[in-house]
Design a protein around this motif. Structure first.
Motif, PDB file in Angstrom:
ATOM      1  N   VAL A 166       1.074  -8.196   4.079  1.00  0.00           N
ATOM      2  CA  VAL A 166       0.670  -6.820   3.832  1.00  0.00           C
ATOM      3  C   VAL A 166       1.757  -5.877   4.353  1.00  0.00           C
ATOM      4  CG1 VAL A 166      -1.069  -5.044   4.255  1.00  0.00           C
ATOM      5  CG2 VAL A 166      -1.765  -7.438   4.005  1.00  0.00           C
ATOM      6  N   SER A 167       2.152  -4.937   3.518  1.00  0.00           N
ATOM      7  CA  SER A 167       3.152  -3.940   3.910  1.00  0.00           C
ATOM      8  C   SER A 167       2.816  -2.638   3.195  1.00  0.00           C
ATOM      9  CB  SER A 167       4.566  -4.403   3.549  1.00  0.00           C
ATOM     10  OG  SER A 167       4.679  -4.652   2.150  1.00  0.00           O
ATOM     11  N   GLY A 168       3.561  -1.555   3.542  1.00  0.00           N
ATOM     12  CA  GLY A 168       3.257  -0.301   2.884  1.00  0.00           C
ATOM     13  C   GLY A 168       4.064   0.865   3.393  1.00  0.00           C
ATOM     14  N   TYR A 169       3.761   2.006   2.812  1.00  0.00           N
ATOM     15  CA  TYR A 169       4.421   3.268   3.137  1.00  0.00           C
ATOM     16  C   TYR A 169       3.387   4.273   3.628  1.00  0.00           C
ATOM     17  CZ  TYR A 169       5.703   8.109   2.267  1.00  0.00           C
ATOM     18  OH  TYR A 169       5.880   9.456   2.414  1.00  0.00           O
ATOM     19  N   ASP A 170       3.802   5.145   4.551  1.00  0.00           N
ATOM     20  CA  ASP A 170       3.041   6.346   4.845  1.00  0.00           C
ATOM     21  C   ASP A 170       3.995   7.436   5.306  1.00  0.00           C
ATOM     22  OD1 ASP A 170       0.770   8.160   6.159  1.00  0.00           O
ATOM     23  OD2 ASP A 170      -0.143   6.640   4.890  1.00  0.00           O
ATOM     24  N   LYS A 171       3.541   8.670   5.163  1.00  0.00           N
ATOM     25  CA  LYS A 171       4.413   9.817   5.421  1.00  0.00           C
ATOM     26  C   LYS A 171       4.814   9.911   6.878  1.00  0.00           C
ATOM     27  CE  LYS A 171       4.657  14.819   4.556  1.00  0.00           C
ATOM     28  NZ  LYS A 171       3.914  15.989   4.015  1.00  0.00           N
ATOM     29  N   THR A 172       3.853   9.742   7.778  1.00  0.00           N
ATOM     30  CA  THR A 172       4.129   9.887   9.203  1.00  0.00           C
ATOM     31  C   THR A 172       3.484   8.765  10.007  1.00  0.00           C
ATOM     32  OG1 THR A 172       2.202  11.333   9.460  1.00  0.00           O
ATOM     33  CG2 THR A 172       4.338  12.403   9.102  1.00  0.00           C
ATOM     34  N   GLU A 173       4.069   8.486  11.142  1.00  0.00           N
ATOM     35  CA  GLU A 173       3.513   7.501  12.071  1.00  0.00           C
ATOM     36  C   GLU A 173       2.346   8.134  12.815  1.00  0.00           C
ATOM     37  OE1 GLU A 173       5.019   4.725  15.826  1.00  0.00           O
ATOM     38  OE2 GLU A 173       6.382   6.153  14.858  1.00  0.00           O
ATOM     39  N   THR A 193      -1.539   3.960  12.209  1.00  0.00           N
ATOM     40  CA  THR A 193      -0.473   3.124  11.632  1.00  0.00           C
ATOM     41  C   THR A 193       0.157   2.243  12.705  1.00  0.00           C
ATOM     42  OG1 THR A 193       1.228   4.854  11.889  1.00  0.00           O
ATOM     43  CG2 THR A 193       0.028   4.777   9.794  1.00  0.00           C
ATOM     44  N   ARG A 194       0.251   2.750  13.925  1.00  0.00           N
ATOM     45  CA  ARG A 194       0.784   1.905  15.007  1.00  0.00           C
ATOM     46  C   ARG A 194      -0.134   0.717  15.259  1.00  0.00           C
ATOM     47  NH1 ARG A 194       2.526   7.023  17.032  1.00  0.00           N
ATOM     48  NH2 ARG A 194       0.651   7.315  18.288  1.00  0.00           N
ATOM     49  N   ILE A 199       5.297  -1.308   7.977  1.00  0.00           N
ATOM     50  CA  ILE A 199       5.151   0.035   7.412  1.00  0.00           C
ATOM     51  C   ILE A 199       6.472   0.786   7.555  1.00  0.00           C
ATOM     52  CG2 ILE A 199       3.867   2.221   7.507  1.00  0.00           C
ATOM     53  CD1 ILE A 199       1.598   0.690   8.915  1.00  0.00           C
ATOM     54  N   HIS A 200       6.854   1.541   6.509  1.00  0.00           N
ATOM     55  CA  HIS A 200       7.978   2.469   6.637  1.00  0.00           C
ATOM     56  C   HIS A 200       7.483   3.891   6.390  1.00  0.00           C
ATOM     57  CE1 HIS A 200       8.107   1.797   2.237  1.00  0.00           C
ATOM     58  NE2 HIS A 200       8.675   2.983   2.162  1.00  0.00           N
ATOM     59  N   TYR A 201       8.211   4.866   6.941  1.00  0.00           N
ATOM     60  CA  TYR A 201       7.746   6.251   6.982  1.00  0.00           C
ATOM     61  C   TYR A 201       8.771   7.210   6.384  1.00  0.00           C
ATOM     62  CZ  TYR A 201       4.671   4.148  10.517  1.00  0.00           C
ATOM     63  OH  TYR A 201       3.789   3.341  11.182  1.00  0.00           O
ATOM     64  N   GLY A 202       8.327   8.471   6.225  1.00  0.00           N
ATOM     65  CA  GLY A 202       9.218   9.543   5.813  1.00  0.00           C
ATOM     66  C   GLY A 202       9.335   9.652   4.316  1.00  0.00           C
ATOM     67  N   ALA A 203      10.569   9.664   3.823  1.00  0.00           N
ATOM     68  CA  ALA A 203      10.817   9.782   2.390  1.00  0.00           C
ATOM     69  C   ALA A 203      10.544   8.459   1.686  1.00  0.00           C
ATOM     70  CB  ALA A 203      12.262  10.214   2.151  1.00  0.00           C
ATOM     71  N   ALA A 204      10.340   8.548   0.379  1.00  0.00           N
ATOM     72  CA  ALA A 204      10.154   7.335  -0.417  1.00  0.00           C
ATOM     73  C   ALA A 204      11.394   6.451  -0.318  1.00  0.00           C
ATOM     74  CB  ALA A 204       9.895   7.705  -1.875  1.00  0.00           C
ATOM     75  N   ASN A 205      11.177   5.155  -0.324  1.00  0.00           N
ATOM     76  CA  ASN A 205      12.283   4.196  -0.311  1.00  0.00           C
ATOM     77  C   ASN A 205      11.953   3.100  -1.313  1.00  0.00           C
ATOM     78  OD1 ASN A 205      14.261   2.278   0.190  1.00  0.00           O
ATOM     79  ND2 ASN A 205      14.293   2.670   2.402  1.00  0.00           N
ATOM     80  N   VAL A 206      12.396   3.276  -2.549  1.00  0.00           N
ATOM     81  CA  VAL A 206      12.019   2.338  -3.617  1.00  0.00           C
ATOM     82  C   VAL A 206      12.551   0.941  -3.355  1.00  0.00           C
ATOM     83  CG1 VAL A 206      11.737   4.122  -5.375  1.00  0.00           C
ATOM     84  CG2 VAL A 206      13.988   3.079  -5.023  1.00  0.00           C
ATOM     85  N   ALA A 207      13.601   0.834  -2.534  1.00  0.00           N
ATOM     86  CA  ALA A 207      14.165  -0.480  -2.226  1.00  0.00           C
ATOM     87  C   ALA A 207      13.206  -1.331  -1.403  1.00  0.00           C
ATOM     88  CB  ALA A 207      15.487  -0.319  -1.484  1.00  0.00           C
ATOM     89  N   PHE A 254       0.834  -1.202   0.000  1.00  0.00           N
ATOM     90  CA  PHE A 254       0.000   0.000   0.000  1.00  0.00           C
ATOM     91  C   PHE A 254       0.869   1.252   0.000  1.00  0.00           C
ATOM     92  CE2 PHE A 254      -2.851  -3.210   1.498  1.00  0.00           C
ATOM     93  CZ  PHE A 254      -4.118  -2.808   1.090  1.00  0.00           C
ATOM     94  N   ILE A 255       0.648   2.120  -0.969  1.00  0.00           N
ATOM     95  CA  ILE A 255       1.326   3.413  -0.999  1.00  0.00           C
ATOM     96  C   ILE A 255       0.364   4.445  -0.421  1.00  0.00           C
ATOM     97  CG2 ILE A 255       2.478   5.127  -2.447  1.00  0.00           C
ATOM     98  CD1 ILE A 255       3.041   2.940  -4.474  1.00  0.00           C
ATOM     99  N   GLY A 256       0.560   4.741   0.876  1.00  0.00           N
ATOM    100  CA  GLY A 256      -0.376   5.579   1.628  1.00  0.00           C
ATOM    101  C   GLY A 256      -1.250   4.727   2.528  1.00  0.00           C
ATOM    102  N   VAL A 257      -0.645   3.754   3.209  1.00  0.00           N
ATOM    103  CA  VAL A 257      -1.409   2.762   3.972  1.00  0.00           C
ATOM    104  C   VAL A 257      -2.134   3.359   5.173  1.00  0.00           C
ATOM    105  CG1 VAL A 257       0.520   2.091   5.485  1.00  0.00           C
ATOM    106  CG2 VAL A 257      -1.265   0.399   4.915  1.00  0.00           C
ATOM    107  N   GLY A 258      -1.684   4.537   5.656  1.00  0.00           N
ATOM    108  CA  GLY A 258      -2.268   5.098   6.868  1.00  0.00           C
ATOM    109  C   GLY A 258      -3.560   5.853   6.673  1.00  0.00           C
ATOM    110  N   GLY A 259      -4.006   6.036   5.417  1.00  0.00           N
ATOM    111  CA  GLY A 259      -5.289   6.687   5.185  1.00  0.00           C
ATOM    112  C   GLY A 259      -6.436   5.849   5.724  1.00  0.00           C
ATOM    113  N   ILE A 260      -7.535   6.503   6.077  1.00  0.00           N
ATOM    114  CA  ILE A 260      -8.621   5.775   6.716  1.00  0.00           C
ATOM    115  C   ILE A 260      -9.233   4.733   5.784  1.00  0.00           C
ATOM    116  CG2 ILE A 260     -10.463   7.424   6.143  1.00  0.00           C
ATOM    117  CD1 ILE A 260      -9.957   5.715   9.564  1.00  0.00           C
ATOM    118  N   GLY A 261      -9.342   5.046   4.480  1.00  0.00           N
ATOM    119  CA  GLY A 261      -9.878   4.065   3.539  1.00  0.00           C
ATOM    120  C   GLY A 261      -8.873   2.996   3.184  1.00  0.00           C
TER     121      GLY A 261
END
Length: 460
Positions: free
Chosen positions: A33-40, A44-45, A54-62, A11-18
């Protein structure tokens, strides 16, 4: 795309409510299931505690999984097109779907209840889910908020019923094929997508009604029915206060809660229904949820029990602190109609108290479109405080700030403050009702404001 073939979802933006509701759906089925979001965030916790990485902050394509036939990548339009992880997936051999497309795939083949409207979707979707549960109908549900009755925005049911929030933004609800579709309201909104109100009605809400299954039901507020007269492949059922096939009347406040009687299409009367939800707009929401539940086969007793026991939703007129002197209420309102409803509800419930409100506008485009409407709503307050716009997905629009609203207000008791100044100002309040209003990150200020007053109560 066959969901049954999937083994992993990113998920790119996993922390959104939807997005998080769908992440929970796949996680509950044993997928990776894994994903990215801008902030914790607390949400997300919670996802991480359930086993989602989940990883946070800047994009990490790796950290984007390697392309595979059993991998699905889900993204939300809230993510900018320039975001590196999204760009990598779009350029690669990935299956990439929007959140709305995935929700359409999940709900297809089930008896979908799609609840649409520019206001009231989350509350009505959640009440409907609760009522259907009390009635033994055991629906699954994808919710736009965190209800106290379920403590999650995804509810795992065991029947073919699924209740979903049908979102008009980006025409997301056109991915659904509901058996029962509800339209609560269709005021002008999201004009950055639709251009004008007429186009929003035609390519948004009427197009959604056309997606209802043959022989399905369109449940619509009675004063909106004229917009949908050409939808003739379904049964149209109306609801409303004082009018409609499902008709709420004899509304009164008793012991701090609303009570009403419900007249059904066949003339049957259900008397003395109690709901702790504030405001007459929530009577309409409860009415729509009641109608869906009755249409689906729920009993009168279940309806009355469900509405009496419904605990509410986080950030929907949520009372965060209540003492003899001061009441602090947190509300997601981000449209003029929603502001008016929240302020009116506070005035009705607390007629003898000073009603103050803090409003954080959501989006530059919405502020530009509705500055006059926001000003008119905020003029209902005894005191109004405006803080800076929450931009979300948008870049600034020259000349559009919270001052755009401030300058159109008639009230002389209004202030423009920074977040830091707000904390100082609210700490000085000794009495009255304080409404904290907005759909942005104002919710991060709420616990700080509440803590200030709890500290005062504790230490004097």
């Amino acid at each position: 795309m066959q969901l049954a073939d999937l083994k992993q979802v990113y998920f790119i933006g996993v922390g959104g409510i939807g997005m998080s509701a769908i992440a929970r759906y796949f996680n509950s089925r044993g997928l990776k299931v894994s994903g990215y979001d801008k902030t914790e965030t607390p949400l997300t916790r919670s996802l991480e505690s359930e086993g989602i990485t989940i990883h946070y902050g800047a994009a990490n394509v790796a950290l984007v999984p390697v392309s595979a036939d059993d991998l699905l990548v889900v993204w939300t339009p809230a993510i900018p097109a320039s975001f590196a992880e999204l760009a990598k997936v779009q350029a690669g051999d990935y299956t990439l779907l929007k959140r709305s497309q995935v929700l359409g795939l999940i709900s297809r083949g089930m008896d979908c209840v799609g609840i649409a409207g520019t206001h009231g979707k989350t509350t009505t979707t959640t009440i409907t889910t609760h009522l259907m549960n009390v009635a033994g109908l055991e629906p699954s549900a994808f919710l736009g908020g965190i209800p106290r009755d379920f403590s999650s925005n995804y509810v795992h049911g065991t029947s073919d019923w699924v209740v979903v929030e049908a979102d008009e933004y980006d025409r997301s609800f056109l991915q659904l094929d509901p058996a029962i579709a509800v339209v609560l309201s269709c005021d002008a909104d999201h004009l950055d997508i639709y251009g004008d109100h007429a186009n929003m009605l035609e390519t948004g809400f009427r197009a959604y009604a056309r997606k209802i299954r043959e022989g399905g039901k369109l449940l619509i507020r009675y004063d909106l029915a004229d917009h949908f007269t050409e939808i003739d492949h379904v049964t149209t059922i109306t609801f409303g206060i004082g009018a409609g096939d499902y008709n709420a009347h004899n509304i009164r406040v008793e012991d701090g809660a609303f009570h009403f009687d419900l007249k059904e299409p066949d003339g049957h009367l259900i008397t003395d229904i109690r709901t702790a939800l504030p405001g007459r707009h929530n009577i309409e929401n409860a009415l729509a949820a009641s109608a869906v539940t009755r249409i689906a086969g729920g009993s009168e007793a279940a309806l009355k029990e469900g509405l009496a026991t419904f605990k509410g939703i986080a950030r929907r007129f949520e009372t965060k602190l209540k003492t003899d002197k001061i009441v602090i209420i947190d509300d997601y309102a981000h449209h003029p109609t929603e502001l008016t409803a929240a302020i009116s509800a506070a005035k009705e419930l607390y007629p003898d108290k000073t009603i103050r409100g803090v409003f954080q506008p959501h989006l530059f485009s919405r502020t530009q479109d509705f500055a006059a409407g926001f000003a008119q709503a905020l003029d209902l307050l005894d005191e109004a405080i405006l803080i800076p716009i929450y931009p979300a997905r948008e870049e600034p629009i020259p000349g559009v700030t919270s001052r755009s609203i401030y300058g159109k207000m008639n009230s002389t008791n209004r202030r423009l403050l920074s977040d830091e100044q707000l904390l100082i100002a609210t700490a000085e309040l000794a009495d009255g009702v304080l409404l904290l209003l907005g759909a942005g990150d104002i919710d991060a200020l709420v616990p700080k404001i509440v803590a200030q007053h709890q500290n005062t109560l504790t230490h004097g």
